[in-house]
Enzyme design. Structure first.
Site, PDB file in Angstrom:
ATOM      1  N   ASN A  15     -71.692  78.381  25.735  1.00 14.49           N
ATOM      2  CA  ASN A  15     -72.629  77.270  25.838  1.00 14.49           C
ATOM      3  C   ASN A  15     -72.448  76.417  27.116  1.00 14.49           C
ATOM      4  O   ASN A  15     -71.499  76.788  27.719  1.00 14.49           O
ATOM      5  CB  ASN A  15     -72.708  76.395  24.557  1.00 14.49           C
ATOM      6  CG  ASN A  15     -74.081  75.906  24.250  1.00 14.49           C
ATOM      7  OD1 ASN A  15     -74.769  75.447  25.083  1.00 14.49           O
ATOM      8  ND2 ASN A  15     -74.458  75.833  22.964  1.00 14.49           N
TER       9      ASN A  15
ATOM     10  N   HIS B  45     -48.080  74.108  35.335  1.00 13.28           N
ATOM     11  CA  HIS B  45     -47.621  73.512  36.525  1.00 13.28           C
ATOM     12  C   HIS B  45     -46.139  73.383  36.102  1.00 13.28           C
ATOM     13  O   HIS B  45     -45.920  72.702  34.953  1.00 13.28           O
ATOM     14  CB  HIS B  45     -48.329  72.437  37.161  1.00 13.28           C
ATOM     15  CG  HIS B  45     -49.664  72.912  37.674  1.00 13.28           C
ATOM     16  ND1 HIS B  45     -49.800  73.099  39.076  1.00 13.28           N
ATOM     17  CD2 HIS B  45     -50.839  72.417  37.171  1.00 13.28           C
ATOM     18  CE1 HIS B  45     -51.078  73.166  39.015  1.00 13.28           C
ATOM     19  NE2 HIS B  45     -51.637  72.854  37.981  1.00 13.28           N
TER      20      HIS B  45
ATOM     21  N   THR C 115     -52.596  74.227  20.832  1.00  9.37           N
ATOM     22  CA  THR C 115     -51.216  74.428  21.486  1.00  9.37           C
ATOM     23  C   THR C 115     -50.339  75.777  21.170  1.00  9.37           C
ATOM     24  O   THR C 115     -49.212  75.880  21.764  1.00  9.37           O
ATOM     25  CB  THR C 115     -50.513  73.111  21.598  1.00  9.37           C
ATOM     26  OG1 THR C 115     -50.210  72.802  20.307  1.00  9.37           O
ATOM     27  CG2 THR C 115     -51.200  72.065  22.069  1.00  9.37           C
ATOM     28  N   LYS C 116     -50.725  76.250  19.799  1.00  6.28           N
ATOM     29  CA  LYS C 116     -49.971  77.270  19.259  1.00  6.28           C
ATOM     30  C   LYS C 116     -50.658  78.180  18.383  1.00  6.28           C
ATOM     31  O   LYS C 116     -51.900  77.720  18.327  1.00  6.28           O
ATOM     32  CB  LYS C 116     -48.982  76.382  18.129  1.00  6.28           C
ATOM     33  CG  LYS C 116     -47.994  75.775  18.580  1.00  6.28           C
ATOM     34  CD  LYS C 116     -46.830  75.036  17.618  1.00  6.28           C
ATOM     35  CE  LYS C 116     -45.974  74.116  18.168  1.00  6.28           C
ATOM     36  NZ  LYS C 116     -45.149  73.518  16.977  1.00  6.28           N
TER      37      LYS C 116
END
Length: 202
Positions: A85, A115, A165-166
């Site tokens: 979308n 980074h 994040t996991k």
């Protein structure tokens, strides 16, 4: 010993220099194609589909609403029935593999890029990227962010605003920052087994 290019380092998850000339040219190619896609009228479906196929370097039936942006395009592999979308961004420095019948709501970000924490390394232009895998029949709600290196299992629904994040297990509804499973989807897709009382916004 064979010396690897910065592009090879990037795709294989090693530290690399993002301002390498080859990578800069590749990003410019993707930016030009994204610009063309975002300037093409939604009613011009054949023209838009041709641009999507060229950007992803694969023939597919993917449909992408504008605006859409990505880093390279060639590291995005999608199955059939993919839909993104408005306002989605995919940072595909490492491979991103997306299964069949996956839906991205407005504002979804899928980012493989990272980074160094060390400021001197970061200022030198060093980056790294970790591959992301998304299974079949996954629905990512509005403004979901998928972080580097995660795998999302088949049939997962991720609630709006969540940050992945996991890894997320298959057949679950997941919400939160960080995202975690709050419901399990039973074999009968019309029935949900509640793991918590958390409400889910998609």
């Amino acid at each position: 010993m064979t010396v690897q290019t910065e592009k090879q380092k990037m795709i294989t998850g090693q530290k690399y220099q993002a301002w390498d000339e080859e990578l800069m040219q590749d990003r410019m190619r993707a930016k030009k194609l994204c610009f063309s896609l975002n300037q093409t009228c939604p009613t011009e479906r054949p023209a838009r589909q041709a641009l999507i196929n060229e950007l992803l370097t694969q023939p597919c039936d993917a449909w992408v609403e504008s605006p859409f942006n990505c880093d390279y395009g060639y590291n995005i592999k999608v199955g059939s029935g993919f839909y993104a979308n408005h306002g989605c961004t995919i940072l595909d420095c490492a491979p991103i593999t997306i299964g069949n019948n996956c839906l991205l709501a407005p504002g979804v970000v899928i980012a493989t890029a990272g980074h160094p924490l060390d400021p001197v390394e970061r200022a030198s232009g060093e980056e790294f990227a970790k591959a992301i895998t998304i299974g079949n029949n996954v629905w990512l709600g509005a403004n979901v962010t998928v972080c580097p290196g995660v795998t999302i299992g088949d049939n997962v629904v991720v609630g709006a605003g969540s940050v992945v994040t996991k890894d997320l297990p298959p057949n679950t509804v997941c919400v939160g920052v960080p995202a975690k499973a709050v419901r399990v989807l039973t074999p009968d897709s019309d029935k949900l087994s509640l793991l918590s009382s958390a409400s889910v916004a998609i």
